[in-house]
Design a protein around this motif. Structure first.
Motif, PDB file in Angstrom:
ATOM      1  N   PHE A 177     -69.670  75.823  61.780  1.00  0.00           N
ATOM      2  CA  PHE A 177     -70.701  75.692  62.811  1.00  0.00           C
ATOM      3  C   PHE A 177     -70.509  76.804  63.828  1.00  0.00           C
ATOM      4  N   VAL A 178     -71.496  76.945  64.724  1.00  0.00           N
ATOM      5  CA  VAL A 178     -71.497  78.017  65.723  1.00  0.00           C
ATOM      6  C   VAL A 178     -71.615  77.396  67.104  1.00  0.00           C
ATOM      7  N   ILE A 179     -70.723  77.802  67.993  1.00  0.00           N
ATOM      8  CA  ILE A 179     -70.816  77.408  69.401  1.00  0.00           C
ATOM      9  C   ILE A 179     -71.709  78.446  70.080  1.00  0.00           C
ATOM     10  N   GLN A 180     -72.901  78.025  70.483  1.00  0.00           N
ATOM     11  CA  GLN A 180     -73.902  78.942  71.016  1.00  0.00           C
ATOM     12  C   GLN A 180     -73.506  79.459  72.401  1.00  0.00           C
ATOM     13  N   LYS A 181     -74.319  80.406  72.902  1.00  0.00           N
ATOM     14  CA  LYS A 181     -74.024  81.015  74.198  1.00  0.00           C
ATOM     15  C   LYS A 181     -74.177  80.026  75.360  1.00  0.00           C
ATOM     16  N   ASP A 182     -74.879  78.921  75.121  1.00  0.00           N
ATOM     17  CA  ASP A 182     -75.003  77.907  76.167  1.00  0.00           C
ATOM     18  C   ASP A 182     -74.013  76.760  75.980  1.00  0.00           C
ATOM     19  N   ILE A 185     -73.885  73.143  70.026  1.00  0.00           N
ATOM     20  CA  ILE A 185     -73.448  73.305  68.632  1.00  0.00           C
ATOM     21  C   ILE A 185     -74.678  73.552  67.758  1.00  0.00           C
ATOM     22  N   GLY A 186     -74.613  74.534  66.887  1.00  0.00           N
ATOM     23  CA  GLY A 186     -75.728  74.834  65.977  1.00  0.00           C
ATOM     24  C   GLY A 186     -75.230  75.515  64.721  1.00  0.00           C
ATOM     25  N   GLY A 187     -76.167  75.727  63.805  1.00  0.00           N
ATOM     26  CA  GLY A 187     -75.840  76.412  62.548  1.00  0.00           C
ATOM     27  C   GLY A 187     -74.798  75.701  61.725  1.00  0.00           C
ATOM     28  N   VAL A 188     -74.908  74.358  61.626  1.00  0.00           N
ATOM     29  CA  VAL A 188     -73.903  73.579  60.900  1.00  0.00           C
ATOM     30  C   VAL A 188     -74.141  73.727  59.402  1.00  0.00           C
ATOM     31  N   PRO A 224     -68.487  81.573  65.909  1.00  0.00           N
ATOM     32  CA  PRO A 224     -68.419  80.756  64.686  1.00  0.00           C
ATOM     33  C   PRO A 224     -67.051  80.078  64.590  1.00  0.00           C
ATOM     34  N   PHE A 225     -67.060  78.854  64.060  1.00  0.00           N
ATOM     35  CA  PHE A 225     -65.819  78.086  63.921  1.00  0.00           C
ATOM     36  C   PHE A 225     -65.914  77.267  62.642  1.00  0.00           C
ATOM     37  N   SER A 226     -64.809  77.152  61.927  1.00  0.00           N
ATOM     38  CA  SER A 226     -64.772  76.368  60.690  1.00  0.00           C
ATOM     39  C   SER A 226     -63.546  75.465  60.708  1.00  0.00           C
TER      40      SER A 226
END
Length: 234
Positions: A177-182, A185-188, A224-226
């Motif tokens: 997933f991606v920790i967005q600039k705000d 959490i998105g892009g899971v 991004p984080f996994s």
């Protein structure tokens, strides 16, 4: 009483001589037969066709077709009138762009170039300021605190799917997933051995709280984080 044979009645006396003579005669006949030549009879008379010359016949002369003469060209006008243009056309004057030595050169002040912010992804392992999980604001090692809080969140919200238990399905689901600039959490994305396990892993990640976004060179960026989530039957 002995019988005496008459020498004149001996038939084999000159047989070899007769054989040689006969063989010579036969060979002579064969040679003459091979050398025999025949010639076709030629006619002694002229076989050319007797064609009567018809030079005396009169050949009719074809009459020449007379074509009409071309029409004469049109007569030129006697007087040519010159019409003057009434409208005046303004001439376009193109000025030279070259500068002379007498002109003063104006100095241009420094132009400020605005930097365009681009959405870039900086991995969690190399980012300067990692995203801050709620509760890790006062921790000195925010990276270790982030990993610890992630494991705590997964253990708190973990629930083994009943259908996967009945089917005896287990394994590891890799979640990205991606920790967005705000900080949201998105892009899971998930990848695992079973769709039910992947669905449960997505549900756990969707319950993550909003975080303080990560920063690179003082600017918020996407991180991004996994993390793997293991489903194991007891």
């Amino acid at each position: 009483m002995e019988l005496k044979k008459n020498p004149k009645a001996d038939l084999t006396k000159n047989s070899s001589l007769y054989f040689v003579i006969g063989l010579a005669v036969v060979m002579l006949v064969v040679w003459r037969a091979l050398e025999w030549k025949t010639y076709e009879k030629t006619n002694e008379y002229d076989v050319s066709m007797n064609v009567d010359d018809d030079l005396d016949e009169e050949v009719p002369m074809t009459e020449q077709i007379k074509t009409p003469p071309p029409p004469p060209p049109p007569a030129a006008p006697e007087i040519i009138e010159v019409v003057e243009d009434e409208e005046e056309v303004e001439e376009t004057v193109i000025e030279s762009t070259e500068t002379s030595q007498e002109e003063e050169v104006i100095e241009v002040e420094d132009v400020e170039v605005e930097e365009i912010e681009e959405d870039i992804d900086v991995p969690f392992a190399v980012i300067e300021n990692v995203p801050v999980f709620p509760g890790c604001e006062n921790e000195s090692n925010k990276r270790a605190c982030f990993n610890k809080m992630m494991q705590k969140h997964i253990g708190k919200n973990f629930r083994y799917p009943e259908i996967a238990q009945e089917m005896g399905v287990q394994g590891r689901v890799s979640v990205m997933f991606v920790i967005q600039k705000d900080g949201s959490i998105g892009g899971v994305r998930m990848r695992g051995p079973d769709k039910n396990l992947e669905k449960e892993a997505a549900r756990i990640i969707s319950k993550l709280p909003k975080m303080t976004p990560g920063k690179q060179r003082g600017r918020a960026v996407r991180v991004p984080f996994s993390i793997p989530i293991t489903f194991k039957l007891q």
